[in-house]
Scaffold this motif. Structure first.
Motif, PDB file in Angstrom:
ATOM      1  N   LYS A 165      35.697  29.724  45.394  1.00  0.00           N
ATOM      2  CA  LYS A 165      35.765  28.436  44.709  1.00  0.00           C
ATOM      3  C   LYS A 165      36.982  27.634  45.148  1.00  0.00           C
ATOM      4  O   LYS A 165      38.124  28.061  44.938  1.00  0.00           O
ATOM      5  CB  LYS A 165      35.803  28.647  43.196  1.00  0.00           C
ATOM      6  CG  LYS A 165      35.802  27.354  42.387  1.00  0.00           C
ATOM      7  CD  LYS A 165      35.779  27.625  40.898  1.00  0.00           C
ATOM      8  CE  LYS A 165      35.773  26.336  40.087  1.00  0.00           C
ATOM      9  NZ  LYS A 165      35.778  26.616  38.629  1.00  0.00           N
ATOM     10  N   GLU A 176      23.492  30.968  41.167  1.00  0.00           N
ATOM     11  CA  GLU A 176      24.406  30.603  40.085  1.00  0.00           C
ATOM     12  C   GLU A 176      25.779  31.246  40.235  1.00  0.00           C
ATOM     13  O   GLU A 176      26.726  30.878  39.534  1.00  0.00           O
ATOM     14  CB  GLU A 176      23.799  31.014  38.730  1.00  0.00           C
ATOM     15  CG  GLU A 176      22.504  30.302  38.390  1.00  0.00           C
ATOM     16  CD  GLU A 176      22.710  28.796  38.263  1.00  0.00           C
ATOM     17  OE1 GLU A 176      23.708  28.386  37.629  1.00  0.00           O
ATOM     18  OE2 GLU A 176      21.885  28.028  38.803  1.00  0.00           O
ATOM     19  N   LYS A 177      25.901  32.200  41.145  1.00  0.00           N
ATOM     20  CA  LYS A 177      27.164  32.919  41.316  1.00  0.00           C
ATOM     21  C   LYS A 177      28.056  32.216  42.344  1.00  0.00           C
ATOM     22  O   LYS A 177      27.619  31.886  43.441  1.00  0.00           O
ATOM     23  CB  LYS A 177      26.915  34.359  41.775  1.00  0.00           C
ATOM     24  CG  LYS A 177      28.189  35.161  42.039  1.00  0.00           C
ATOM     25  CD  LYS A 177      27.871  36.574  42.448  1.00  0.00           C
ATOM     26  CE  LYS A 177      29.122  37.321  42.889  1.00  0.00           C
ATOM     27  NZ  LYS A 177      30.165  37.346  41.845  1.00  0.00           N
ATOM     28  N   THR A 178      29.308  31.997  41.964  1.00  0.00           N
ATOM     29  CA  THR A 178      30.283  31.402  42.874  1.00  0.00           C
ATOM     30  C   THR A 178      31.154  32.510  43.445  1.00  0.00           C
ATOM     31  O   THR A 178      31.959  33.108  42.729  1.00  0.00           O
ATOM     32  CB  THR A 178      31.162  30.360  42.145  1.00  0.00           C
ATOM     33  OG1 THR A 178      30.318  29.332  41.604  1.00  0.00           O
ATOM     34  CG2 THR A 178      32.157  29.739  43.100  1.00  0.00           C
ATOM     35  N   THR A 221      29.039  26.285  51.091  1.00  0.00           N
ATOM     36  CA  THR A 221      28.399  25.357  50.159  1.00  0.00           C
ATOM     37  C   THR A 221      29.121  24.022  50.176  1.00  0.00           C
ATOM     38  O   THR A 221      28.499  22.956  50.202  1.00  0.00           O
ATOM     39  CB  THR A 221      28.407  25.939  48.726  1.00  0.00           C
ATOM     40  OG1 THR A 221      27.760  27.208  48.732  1.00  0.00           O
ATOM     41  CG2 THR A 221      27.669  25.019  47.763  1.00  0.00           C
ATOM     42  N   LYS A 252      28.512  29.450  47.127  1.00  0.00           N
ATOM     43  CA  LYS A 252      27.710  29.866  45.982  1.00  0.00           C
ATOM     44  C   LYS A 252      26.468  30.600  46.444  1.00  0.00           C
ATOM     45  O   LYS A 252      25.859  30.257  47.452  1.00  0.00           O
ATOM     46  CB  LYS A 252      27.299  28.651  45.150  1.00  0.00           C
ATOM     47  CG  LYS A 252      28.462  27.919  44.489  1.00  0.00           C
ATOM     48  CD  LYS A 252      27.965  26.751  43.642  1.00  0.00           C
ATOM     49  CE  LYS A 252      29.135  26.046  42.964  1.00  0.00           C
ATOM     50  NZ  LYS A 252      28.678  24.908  42.120  1.00  0.00           N
ATOM     51  N   THR A 275      34.070  26.376  49.341  1.00  0.00           N
ATOM     52  CA  THR A 275      33.307  26.962  48.236  1.00  0.00           C
ATOM     53  C   THR A 275      32.029  27.593  48.765  1.00  0.00           C
ATOM     54  O   THR A 275      31.378  27.039  49.658  1.00  0.00           O
ATOM     55  CB  THR A 275      32.947  25.885  47.186  1.00  0.00           C
ATOM     56  OG1 THR A 275      34.151  25.369  46.610  1.00  0.00           O
ATOM     57  CG2 THR A 275      32.065  26.467  46.080  1.00  0.00           C
TER      58      THR A 275
END
Length: 238
Positions: free
Chosen positions: A19, A14-16, A54, A11, A9
């Motif tokens: 995922k 706030e944007k991924t 992340t 990020k 993941t």
């Protein structure tokens, strides 16, 4: 040879961008399909350790690439989409420069460069300036530089973009011949390129892996005629 990705993941605030991506790669050609922003570039940047993850793991033969560090990065060859080469360099001069950046000893580099120029059919243009090369010739030089050091993982970003059909076919054939005993990632918007040489195709959307499989199996799953039908069925809303 195994590149195993577990729960990866990434990020940005706030944007991924990616995922919970999981997949296990072994030798062969893997086509990565998806619109801009689907997570393809993020995935490649994580594999090359250009950006920090992340969450998740990237394992090379069971060891995290963060532990392997430079040793793993030396196993990667990268062919960028942009043809950012020095126009005054000859093909040989450019490849020698890249070899020095990769810290390949001069004698070994010269041997590899000679072999690679033959592989990409540029031996006769070896000492000509890159500024006079056609788009297809430049793409072949970029492929040759990616192969310096005999990388085990080859990342090709839009390798046939902007080429005429004849040059595209020629470059596809080179890529196909080079795939034995390597993991080759092929990211492109030209679906026919992937359909013709990829053994497995991964479709990505919104940072996630939507589905994957052999081209023939994917086509059959949507009762389609080609991989473009697969793309439209799974990613057409993009």
């Amino acid at each position: 040879m195994e590149l195993k990705i577990e729960g990866l993941t990434k990020k940005y605030g706030e944007k991924t961008a990616l995922k919970d991506f999981s997949y296990t790669f072994s030798s062969g050609i893997y086509g990565i399909l998806g619109a801009n922003g689907a997570g393809k570039s993020t995935l490649m940047n994580l594999i090359t350790d250009n950006v920090k993850r992340t969450e998740g793991k990237i394992l090379w033969d069971g060891t995290d690439i963060l532990e392997l560090g430079k040793k793993f990065r030396s196993l990667i060859g990268y062919m960028p989409q942009q043809q950012g080469m020095y126009a005054e360099y000859s093909a040989v001069g450019f490849l020698r420069y890249i070899a020095s950046v990769k810290e390949i000893p001069r004698k070994e580099a010269n041997e590899q460069i000679g072999q690679l120029l033959e592989v990409v059919n540029l031996k006769d243009a070896a000492h000509k300036k890159l500024g006079g090369f056609s788009g297809g010739m430049k793409q072949r030089v970029l492929l040759a530089q990616a192969l310096l050091g005999s990388p085990m993982v080859l990342i090709l970003d839009e390798p046939t973009a902007g080429l005429d059909p004849k040059e595209r076919l020629r470059l596809r054939n080179y890529i196909n011949d080079l795939s034995e005993n390597r993991i080759v990632f092929l990211t492109t918007h030209i679906v026919s390129d992937i359909e013709s040489i990829a053994e497995d195709v991964l479709l990505m959307k919104d940072g996630q892996l939507v589905t994957h499989g052999a081209p023939a199996d994917l086509i059959a799953s949507v009762s389609g005629n080609n991989l473009e039908d697969v793309y439209m069925a799974y990613l057409g809303s993009e």
